[in-house]
Design an enzyme around this catalytic site. Structure first.
Site, PDB file in Angstrom:
ATOM      1  NE  ARG A  18      -4.321  -2.112   1.964  1.00  0.00           N
ATOM      2  CZ  ARG A  18      -4.601  -2.849   2.624  1.00  0.00           C
ATOM      3  NH1 ARG A  18      -3.898  -3.074   3.855  1.00  0.00           N
ATOM      4  NH2 ARG A  18      -5.484  -3.899   2.397  1.00  0.00           N
ATOM      5  NE  ARG A 154      -2.753   1.716  -7.558  1.00  0.00           N
ATOM      6  CZ  ARG A 154      -3.633   0.834  -7.414  1.00  0.00           C
ATOM      7  NH1 ARG A 154      -3.542  -0.458  -7.943  1.00  0.00           N
ATOM      8  NH2 ARG A 154      -4.791   0.753  -6.614  1.00  0.00           N
ATOM      9  CE  LYS A 165      -5.926  -8.018  -1.267  1.00  0.00           C
ATOM     10  NZ  LYS A 165      -7.064  -7.502  -2.603  1.00  0.00           N
ATOM     11  CG  ASN A 193     -10.771  -4.140   2.561  1.00  0.00           C
ATOM     12  OD1 ASN A 193     -11.632  -3.246   2.985  1.00  0.00           O
ATOM     13  ND2 ASN A 193      -9.894  -4.649   3.396  1.00  0.00           N
ATOM     14  CD  GLU A 197     -12.477  -1.651  -4.110  1.00  0.00           C
ATOM     15  OE1 GLU A 197     -13.546  -1.286  -4.535  1.00  0.00           O
ATOM     16  OE2 GLU A 197     -12.187  -2.867  -4.339  1.00  0.00           O
ATOM     17  CB  THR A 267      -5.931  -3.216  -9.682  1.00  0.00           C
ATOM     18  OG1 THR A 267      -5.489  -1.992 -10.398  1.00  0.00           O
ATOM     19  CG2 THR A 267      -4.946  -3.801  -8.885  1.00  0.00           C
ATOM     20  CD  GLU A 271      -5.756  -7.643  -6.401  1.00  0.00           C
ATOM     21  OE1 GLU A 271      -6.297  -8.481  -5.351  1.00  0.00           O
ATOM     22  OE2 GLU A 271      -6.074  -6.306  -6.370  1.00  0.00           O
TER      23      GLU A 271
END
Length: 280
Positions: A18, A154, A165, A193, A197, A267, A271
């Site tokens: 983060r 990014r 995760k 999450n 966000e 993103t 994932e």
């Protein structure tokens, strides 16, 4: 000083990731501000609009991006696990390779830069620029490439987020089961999450307001207040409360919508695709 996450030899934890993603927010906002100083210059995005001496048939931006990435490939930019090119058939580096410890398990070598390019050209550029043509094609395309590379980095950091995760003992078994089932929807639910966000979007709006104000046109008093008592923080609070709109060099609502509608979903797409092949 922050650690080099690419040299850890193991998945970084989410707090470290983060920190990196927050810094990339700054990079993206400033890149958008730089691009917004030029007009749309639509000709640089149109295929066949420019007459290239070498017979190239694509757009000016595509040609420029290809040339830049050819140079960057020679100095091993795309050997770094957090960099992904928009161009195929790049040359080999002239420098010896760096030894990056393996962290990602990515047999598909996931790269969604074609989606990022389309979103940027079709949605972002028209939103942050004024209509017209100021003939600053080289300068505009240079800023475009900076924006594209920052957005790509990014979004593809989603692989590191997914790996972190996946390695989390609290959820590891759930991820393994869903991967075996190839359950895309439940993987998306598990990795989302919403609270994080929402906080991201609020932070992003505040940054876009603060970074986007033209302080050169303002008179600052000894306390850092602008234009007779309106501070940067009060301007941010005013915008968040829905009061009078703050004038900025790039539309802060557009920056927020870029993240909400494209950066975050893309993103998470990365994932999910990464996790679906994590056990291959």
């Amino acid at each position: 000083m922050s650690r080099n996450l690419l040299m850890l030899g193991a998945a970084p934890d989410l707090s470290e990731l983060r920190d990196t993603l927050v810094r990339l927010e700054d990079t993206i906002i400033f890149a958008l501000i730089e691009r917004s100083q030029f007009k749309h210059n639509a000709d640089i995005y149109q295929t066949g609009k420019m007459n290239f001496n070498n017979g190239y048939k694509g757009s000016f931006l595509s040609w420029f991006l290809k040339e830049v990435e050819h140079v960057h490939a020679k100095v091993r930019r795309y050997q770094s696990p957090d960099e992904y090119p928009f161009t195929d058939d790049l040359p080999d580096p002239v420098l010896p390779p760096l030894d990056y410890p393996p962290v990602l398990v990515d047999p598909k070598n996931i790269n969604i830069n074609h989606e990022i390019f389309s979103v940027y050209v079709d949605t972002v550029v028209p939103g942050i620029t004024t209509k017209g043509d100021d003939k600053n094609y080289g300068s505009s395309a240079t800023r475009d490439i900076e924006c594209l590379q920052a957005l790509s980095r990014r979004i593809h950091y989603g692989k590191f987020v997914a790996e972190s995760k996946f390695q989390d003992p609290k959820t590891h078994d759930q991820y393994v089961q869903l991967i075996k089932e190839q359950n895309r929807d439940e993987l998306m639910r598990l990795l989302t999450n919403q609270r994080v966000e929402n906080l991201l979007l609020k932070r992003l709006k505040a940054k876009a307001i603060i970074y986007g104000q033209d302080l050169s046109a303002a008179s600052l008093d000894a306390n850092g207040n602008i234009n007779g008592g309106c501070s940067l923080l009060s301007a941010t609070a005013s915008a968040n409360a829905g009061d009078e709109r703050v004038k900025t060099r790039v539309d802060y609502d557009l920056v927020v919508s870029l993240y909400r509608d494209y950066v975050i979903p893309l993103t998470k797409e990365v994932e999910v695709e990464y996790l679906l092949h994590r056990l291959d």
